[in-house]
Design a protein around this motif. Structure first.
Motif, PDB file in Angstrom:
ATOM      1  N   UNK A   1       0.835  -1.206   0.000  1.00 12.35           N
ATOM      2  CA  UNK A   1       0.000   0.000   0.000  1.00 12.35           C
ATOM      3  C   UNK A   1       0.868   1.255   0.000  1.00 12.35           C
ATOM      4  N   UNK A   2       1.939   1.239   0.804  1.00 11.77           N
ATOM      5  CA  UNK A   2       2.846   2.390   0.863  1.00 11.77           C
ATOM      6  C   UNK A   2       3.509   2.625  -0.489  1.00 11.77           C
ATOM      7  N   UNK A   3       3.937   1.557  -1.142  1.00 13.30           N
ATOM      8  CA  UNK A   3       4.587   1.673  -2.452  1.00 13.30           C
ATOM      9  C   UNK A   3       3.634   2.256  -3.478  1.00 13.30           C
ATOM     10  N   UNK A   4       2.402   1.730  -3.496  1.00 21.02           N
ATOM     11  CA  UNK A   4       1.415   2.245  -4.453  1.00 21.02           C
ATOM     12  C   UNK A   4       1.092   3.701  -4.164  1.00 21.02           C
ATOM     13  N   UNK A   5       1.024   4.052  -2.902  1.00 18.40           N
ATOM     14  CA  UNK A   5       0.736   5.431  -2.498  1.00 18.40           C
ATOM     15  C   UNK A   5       1.847   6.367  -2.963  1.00 18.40           C
ATOM     16  N   UNK A   6       3.084   5.949  -2.750  1.00 20.67           N
ATOM     17  CA  UNK A   6       4.229   6.770  -3.138  1.00 20.67           C
ATOM     18  C   UNK A   6       4.289   6.928  -4.652  1.00 20.67           C
ATOM     19  N   UNK A   7       4.003   5.861  -5.382  1.00 17.39           N
ATOM     20  CA  UNK A   7       4.036   5.935  -6.846  1.00 17.39           C
ATOM     21  C   UNK A   7       2.938   6.828  -7.379  1.00 17.39           C
ATOM     22  N   UNK A   8       1.737   6.757  -6.797  1.00 20.90           N
ATOM     23  CA  UNK A   8       0.649   7.591  -7.291  1.00 20.90           C
ATOM     24  C   UNK A   8       0.885   9.056  -6.944  1.00 20.90           C
ATOM     25  N   UNK A   9       1.597   9.312  -5.848  1.00 20.97           N
ATOM     26  CA  UNK A   9       1.892  10.694  -5.458  1.00 20.97           C
ATOM     27  C   UNK A   9       2.871  11.350  -6.420  1.00 20.97           C
TER      28      UNK A   9
ATOM     29  N   UNK B   1       2.966  10.390  -9.715  1.00 24.18           N
ATOM     30  CA  UNK B   1       2.461  10.069 -11.055  1.00 24.18           C
ATOM     31  C   UNK B   1       3.293   9.014 -11.755  1.00 24.18           C
ATOM     32  N   UNK B   2       3.751   8.017 -11.003  1.00 26.08           N
ATOM     33  CA  UNK B   2       4.475   6.907 -11.602  1.00 26.08           C
ATOM     34  C   UNK B   2       5.960   7.128 -11.773  1.00 26.08           C
ATOM     35  N   UNK B   3       6.467   8.315 -11.441  1.00 25.02           N
ATOM     36  CA  UNK B   3       7.894   8.565 -11.541  1.00 25.02           C
ATOM     37  C   UNK B   3       8.635   7.720 -10.508  1.00 25.02           C
ATOM     38  N   UNK B   4       9.855   7.316 -10.778  1.00 26.62           N
ATOM     39  CA  UNK B   4      10.604   6.517  -9.794  1.00 26.62           C
ATOM     40  C   UNK B   4      10.725   7.238  -8.467  1.00 26.62           C
ATOM     41  N   UNK B   5      10.657   6.494  -7.400  1.00 25.02           N
ATOM     42  CA  UNK B   5      10.711   7.064  -6.059  1.00 25.02           C
ATOM     43  C   UNK B   5      11.945   6.514  -5.346  1.00 25.02           C
ATOM     44  N   UNK B   6      12.704   7.401  -4.688  1.00 25.63           N
ATOM     45  CA  UNK B   6      13.807   6.975  -3.851  1.00 25.63           C
ATOM     46  C   UNK B   6      13.196   6.587  -2.509  1.00 25.63           C
ATOM     47  N   UNK B   7      12.932   5.280  -2.313  1.00 27.91           N
ATOM     48  CA  UNK B   7      12.234   4.805  -1.124  1.00 27.91           C
ATOM     49  C   UNK B   7      13.034   5.023   0.148  1.00 27.91           C
ATOM     50  N   UNK B   8      14.357   5.204   0.039  1.00 29.06           N
ATOM     51  CA  UNK B   8      15.148   5.444   1.236  1.00 29.06           C
ATOM     52  C   UNK B   8      14.926   6.841   1.779  1.00 29.06           C
ATOM     53  N   UNK B   9      14.305   7.700   1.004  1.00 28.64           N
ATOM     54  CA  UNK B   9      14.075   9.075   1.446  1.00 28.64           C
ATOM     55  C   UNK B   9      12.651   9.277   1.928  1.00 28.64           C
ATOM     56  N   UNK B  10      11.810   8.227   1.876  1.00 30.36           N
ATOM     57  CA  UNK B  10      10.413   8.370   2.325  1.00 30.36           C
ATOM     58  C   UNK B  10      10.308   8.341   3.815  1.00 30.36           C
TER      59      UNK B  10
END
Length: 72
Positions: A53-61, A63-72
């Motif tokens: 859920x967190x991954x999908x939330x971050x991706x939708x925030x 607009x599908x651009x890559x997310x640096x998950x270590x900075x979330x």
């Protein structure tokens, strides 16, 4: 959170002599009672759902651009 990337290889689980044996990446090796294994599996399933859920939330925030998950 660790600095290593998460593993994408699942842990193996087997039943041996009334214990649940786990064998996973980075030398993970543990034996659990059947009850502890069931409770652990439930907790892992809940955490996996939450992480997805967190991954999908971050991706939708973004607009599908890559997310640096270590900075979330």
């Amino acid at each position: 959170m660790t600095s290593k990337a998460p593993h994408n290889i699942p842990t193996e689980a087997t039943a041996e002599q009334g214990e649940v044996m786990l064998d996973g990446p980075d030398g993970l090796a543990v034996s659990l009672t059947p009850d502890a294994a069931r409770r652990s599996a439930e907790r892992i399933a809940r955490a996996a759902q939450e992480a997805g859920d967190q991954s999908r939330s971050a991706e939708s925030a973004t607009d599908g651009a890559p997310v640096d998950r270590h900075r979330l």
